[in-house]
Design a protein around this motif. Structure first.
Motif, mmCIF file in Angstrom:
data_model
loop_
_atom_site.group_PDB
_atom_site.id
_atom_site.type_symbol
_atom_site.label_atom_id
_atom_site.label_comp_id
_atom_site.label_asym_id
_atom_site.label_seq_id
_atom_site.Cartn_x
_atom_site.Cartn_y
_atom_site.Cartn_z
ATOM 1 N N ASP A 167 52.674 39.040 40.447
ATOM 2 C CA ASP A 167 53.617 38.836 41.541
ATOM 3 C C ASP A 167 53.301 39.661 42.781
ATOM 4 O O ASP A 167 54.030 39.593 43.765
ATOM 5 C CB ASP A 167 55.038 39.190 41.077
ATOM 6 N N LEU A 168 52.242 40.457 42.757
ATOM 7 C CA LEU A 168 51.915 41.320 43.888
ATOM 8 C C LEU A 168 51.097 40.528 44.906
ATOM 9 O O LEU A 168 50.075 39.937 44.576
ATOM 10 C CB LEU A 168 51.121 42.546 43.419
ATOM 11 N N HIS A 169 51.573 40.497 46.145
ATOM 12 C CA HIS A 169 50.910 39.771 47.221
ATOM 13 C C HIS A 169 50.561 40.748 48.336
ATOM 14 O O HIS A 169 51.281 41.702 48.582
ATOM 15 C CB HIS A 169 51.809 38.666 47.769
ATOM 16 N N SER A 170 49.457 40.468 49.014
ATOM 17 C CA SER A 170 49.055 41.321 50.130
ATOM 18 C C SER A 170 49.579 40.715 51.422
ATOM 19 O O SER A 170 49.244 39.595 51.785
ATOM 20 C CB SER A 170 47.535 41.464 50.187
ATOM 21 N N GLY A 171 50.422 41.455 52.090
ATOM 22 C CA GLY A 171 50.966 40.980 53.358
ATOM 23 C C GLY A 171 51.854 39.768 53.182
ATOM 24 O O GLY A 171 52.647 39.694 52.253
ATOM 25 N N LYS A 172 51.696 38.806 54.066
ATOM 26 C CA LYS A 172 52.532 37.608 54.023
ATOM 27 C C LYS A 172 51.831 36.431 53.345
ATOM 28 O O LYS A 172 52.358 35.337 53.320
ATOM 29 C CB LYS A 172 52.934 37.204 55.446
ATOM 30 N N SER A 173 50.650 36.685 52.789
ATOM 31 C CA SER A 173 49.895 35.590 52.178
ATOM 32 C C SER A 173 50.510 35.188 50.847
ATOM 33 O O SER A 173 51.219 35.952 50.206
ATOM 34 C CB SER A 173 48.435 36.002 51.964
ATOM 35 N N LYS A 174 50.225 33.980 50.433
ATOM 36 C CA LYS A 174 50.737 33.472 49.167
ATOM 37 C C LYS A 174 49.805 33.810 48.006
ATOM 38 O O LYS A 174 50.165 33.636 46.858
ATOM 39 C CB LYS A 174 50.943 31.964 49.247
ATOM 40 N N ASN A 175 48.599 34.302 48.312
ATOM 41 C CA ASN A 175 47.648 34.629 47.262
ATOM 42 C C ASN A 175 48.034 35.949 46.602
ATOM 43 O O ASN A 175 48.377 36.913 47.270
ATOM 44 C CB ASN A 175 46.233 34.757 47.841
ATOM 45 N N SER A 176 47.946 35.977 45.278
ATOM 46 C CA SER A 176 48.277 37.219 44.589
ATOM 47 C C SER A 176 47.052 38.123 44.521
ATOM 48 O O SER A 176 45.915 37.668 44.570
ATOM 49 C CB SER A 176 48.782 36.921 43.175
ATOM 50 N N VAL A 177 47.291 39.418 44.411
ATOM 51 C CA VAL A 177 46.227 40.419 44.339
ATOM 52 C C VAL A 177 45.628 40.376 42.940
ATOM 53 O O VAL A 177 46.350 40.425 41.945
ATOM 54 C CB VAL A 177 46.785 41.820 44.649
ATOM 55 N N THR A 178 44.294 40.285 42.846
ATOM 56 C CA THR A 178 43.636 40.223 41.541
ATOM 57 C C THR A 178 42.771 41.450 41.267
ATOM 58 O O THR A 178 42.354 41.653 40.141
ATOM 59 C CB THR A 178 42.745 38.973 41.440
ATOM 60 N N ASN A 179 42.529 42.258 42.284
ATOM 61 C CA ASN A 179 41.700 43.442 42.127
ATOM 62 C C ASN A 179 42.590 44.643 41.801
ATOM 63 O O ASN A 179 43.456 45.005 42.597
ATOM 64 C CB ASN A 179 40.922 43.699 43.426
ATOM 65 N N PRO A 180 42.393 45.304 40.651
ATOM 66 C CA PRO A 180 43.255 46.431 40.303
ATOM 67 C C PRO A 180 43.120 47.617 41.250
ATOM 68 O O PRO A 180 44.089 48.334 41.493
ATOM 69 C CB PRO A 180 42.821 46.805 38.886
ATOM 70 N N LYS A 181 41.933 47.820 41.826
ATOM 71 C CA LYS A 181 41.764 48.922 42.773
ATOM 72 C C LYS A 181 42.578 48.674 44.039
ATOM 73 O O LYS A 181 43.156 49.596 44.621
ATOM 74 C CB LYS A 181 40.292 49.110 43.131
ATOM 75 N N LEU A 182 42.662 47.426 44.464
ATOM 76 C CA LEU A 182 43.467 47.076 45.622
ATOM 77 C C LEU A 182 44.954 47.263 45.315
ATOM 78 O O LEU A 182 45.714 47.737 46.158
ATOM 79 C CB LEU A 182 43.192 45.626 46.033
ATOM 80 N N ALA A 183 45.359 46.947 44.092
ATOM 81 C CA ALA A 183 46.756 47.139 43.692
ATOM 82 C C ALA A 183 47.119 48.620 43.696
ATOM 83 O O ALA A 183 48.218 48.996 44.129
ATOM 84 C CB ALA A 183 46.987 46.536 42.311
ATOM 85 N N ILE A 184 46.204 49.463 43.238
ATOM 86 C CA ILE A 184 46.450 50.902 43.247
ATOM 87 C C ILE A 184 46.573 51.407 44.680
ATOM 88 O O ILE A 184 47.434 52.230 44.995
ATOM 89 C CB ILE A 184 45.337 51.646 42.483
ATOM 90 N N ALA A 185 45.727 50.888 45.573
ATOM 91 C CA ALA A 185 45.792 51.283 46.976
ATOM 92 C C ALA A 185 47.136 50.893 47.590
ATOM 93 O O ALA A 185 47.739 51.676 48.339
ATOM 94 C CB ALA A 185 44.644 50.650 47.750
#
Length: 73
Positions: free
Chosen positions: A40-58
């Motif tokens: 359920d984690l999305h970056s900004g206003k995009s509809k794509n979900s975050v798939t990189n765990p390092k990006l999620a930690i950031a």
């Protein structure tokens, strides 16, 4: 036989530690990482979900840092 009795008796006297309460930042990081694991984690206003765990930690760390910089009333 005596060693067995001593080992069994020590188990009854072990102290169990209470879980420490999480700080506000730790709760926010846990919440963001839970969103990532659920997809359920999305970056900004995009509809794509975050798939990189390092990006999620950031994202989690940056959101947690934002909590401390808010003005207190």
């Amino acid at each position: 036989m005596q060693n067995l009795v001593i080992n069994l008796s020590n188990k009854f006297y072990e102290k169990k530690s209470k879980p420490a309460e999480l700080s506000v930042k730790q709760k926010k990081i846990a919440q963001v990482m839970h969103e990532f694991k659920e997809g359920d984690l999305h970056s900004g206003k995009s509809k794509n979900s975050v798939t990189n765990p390092k990006l999620a930690i950031a994202f989690a760390l940056s959101e947690a840092d934002g909590l401390s910089t808010e003005k207190k009333k």
